[in-house]
Design a protein around this motif. Structure first.
Motif, mmCIF file in Angstrom:
data_model
loop_
_atom_site.group_PDB
_atom_site.id
_atom_site.type_symbol
_atom_site.label_atom_id
_atom_site.label_comp_id
_atom_site.label_asym_id
_atom_site.label_seq_id
_atom_site.Cartn_x
_atom_site.Cartn_y
_atom_site.Cartn_z
ATOM 1 N N HIS A 72 -29.652 -36.123 -5.948
ATOM 2 C CA HIS A 72 -29.801 -35.067 -6.959
ATOM 3 C C HIS A 72 -30.851 -34.076 -6.481
ATOM 4 O O HIS A 72 -32.002 -34.431 -6.277
ATOM 5 C CB HIS A 72 -30.223 -35.678 -8.288
ATOM 6 C CG HIS A 72 -29.940 -34.817 -9.462
ATOM 7 N ND1 HIS A 72 -30.411 -33.536 -9.592
ATOM 8 C CD2 HIS A 72 -29.207 -35.058 -10.570
ATOM 9 C CE1 HIS A 72 -30.002 -33.030 -10.735
ATOM 10 N NE2 HIS A 72 -29.260 -33.935 -11.346
ATOM 11 N N PRO A 102 -30.631 -42.214 -9.263
ATOM 12 C CA PRO A 102 -30.861 -40.900 -8.675
ATOM 13 C C PRO A 102 -31.805 -40.988 -7.474
ATOM 14 O O PRO A 102 -32.745 -41.772 -7.471
ATOM 15 C CB PRO A 102 -31.497 -40.107 -9.810
ATOM 16 C CG PRO A 102 -32.108 -41.127 -10.707
ATOM 17 C CD PRO A 102 -31.307 -42.389 -10.548
ATOM 18 N N ALA A 109 -36.548 -33.872 -11.190
ATOM 19 C CA ALA A 109 -36.833 -34.718 -12.351
ATOM 20 C C ALA A 109 -36.589 -34.047 -13.705
ATOM 21 O O ALA A 109 -36.028 -34.676 -14.599
ATOM 22 C CB ALA A 109 -38.257 -35.258 -12.263
ATOM 23 N N LEU A 112 -32.952 -34.491 -14.870
ATOM 24 C CA LEU A 112 -32.327 -35.811 -14.920
ATOM 25 C C LEU A 112 -31.878 -36.242 -16.311
ATOM 26 O O LEU A 112 -30.776 -36.777 -16.468
ATOM 27 C CB LEU A 112 -33.251 -36.862 -14.312
ATOM 28 C CG LEU A 112 -33.609 -36.682 -12.835
ATOM 29 C CD1 LEU A 112 -34.462 -37.854 -12.362
ATOM 30 C CD2 LEU A 112 -32.381 -36.506 -11.975
ATOM 31 N N ASP A 115 -28.739 -34.514 -17.285
ATOM 32 C CA ASP A 115 -27.637 -34.972 -16.440
ATOM 33 C C ASP A 115 -27.178 -36.379 -16.820
ATOM 34 O O ASP A 115 -25.978 -36.662 -16.810
ATOM 35 C CB ASP A 115 -28.034 -34.912 -14.962
ATOM 36 C CG ASP A 115 -27.588 -33.615 -14.314
ATOM 37 O OD1 ASP A 115 -27.456 -32.605 -15.036
ATOM 38 O OD2 ASP A 115 -27.330 -33.632 -13.103
ATOM 39 N N PHE A 116 -28.112 -37.250 -17.137
ATOM 40 C CA PHE A 116 -27.705 -38.586 -17.589
ATOM 41 C C PHE A 116 -26.926 -38.493 -18.897
ATOM 42 O O PHE A 116 -25.928 -39.197 -19.083
ATOM 43 C CB PHE A 116 -28.923 -39.500 -17.759
ATOM 44 C CG PHE A 116 -29.343 -40.193 -16.501
ATOM 45 C CD1 PHE A 116 -28.469 -41.030 -15.818
ATOM 46 C CD2 PHE A 116 -30.627 -40.024 -16.002
ATOM 47 C CE1 PHE A 116 -28.863 -41.686 -14.657
ATOM 48 C CE2 PHE A 116 -31.026 -40.676 -14.846
ATOM 49 C CZ PHE A 116 -30.147 -41.509 -14.171
#
Length: 128
Positions: A72, A102, A109, A112, A115-116
């Motif tokens: 990522h 990741p 960061a 994240l 994205d999760f």
């Protein structure tokens, strides 16, 4: 015996999935985790097609678990894209448990969590 086994299917530990699954089943494990480093390339990484791998898991009475190592760089949607790329293999193999690790620079960061969340929606829509 309840046990989890990480398939030694990478690097110097590699052996054909049929042999690895036979070993895990004979040792009494009930799950085997495999790792995907390249979205959409599970068959290439393992040297066996998803349908055949699914049959091997079934024949040995093992549950497959997928670990996705996803690079990522902060680009939005990275996890969801990786998951979508793996969905055909996830379905064919019969994965019910998939987790994402990741990997990338700390500058990614802040992206994240979003994205999760997006990847979770993709997973739920796919029935995972």
């Amino acid at each position: 015996m309840l046990g989890r086994f990480f398939g030694r299917l990478t690097g110097g530990n590699w052996r054909p999935p049929a042999q690895e699954l036979a070993f895990a089943a004979s040792a009494g494990f009930d799950t085997v985790q495999i790792r995907s480093d390249r979205p959409g390339e599970i068959a290439d990484e393992l040297g066996v097609g998803p349908e055949e791998l699914g049959v091997l898991f079934d024949d040995h009475g093992l549950e497959p678990v997928l670990e996705m190592l996803v690079r990522h760089d902060g680009t939005p949607g990275t996890f969801a894209r990786a998951l979508r790329a793996n969905l055909p293999a996830i379905e064919a193999i019969g994965f019910l448990r998939v987790h994402v690790h990741p990997v990338g620079p700390s500058e990614a960061a802040p992206q994240l969590a979003a994205d999760f969340a997006e990847a979770l929606e993709v997973a739920q829509d796919a029935g995972l």
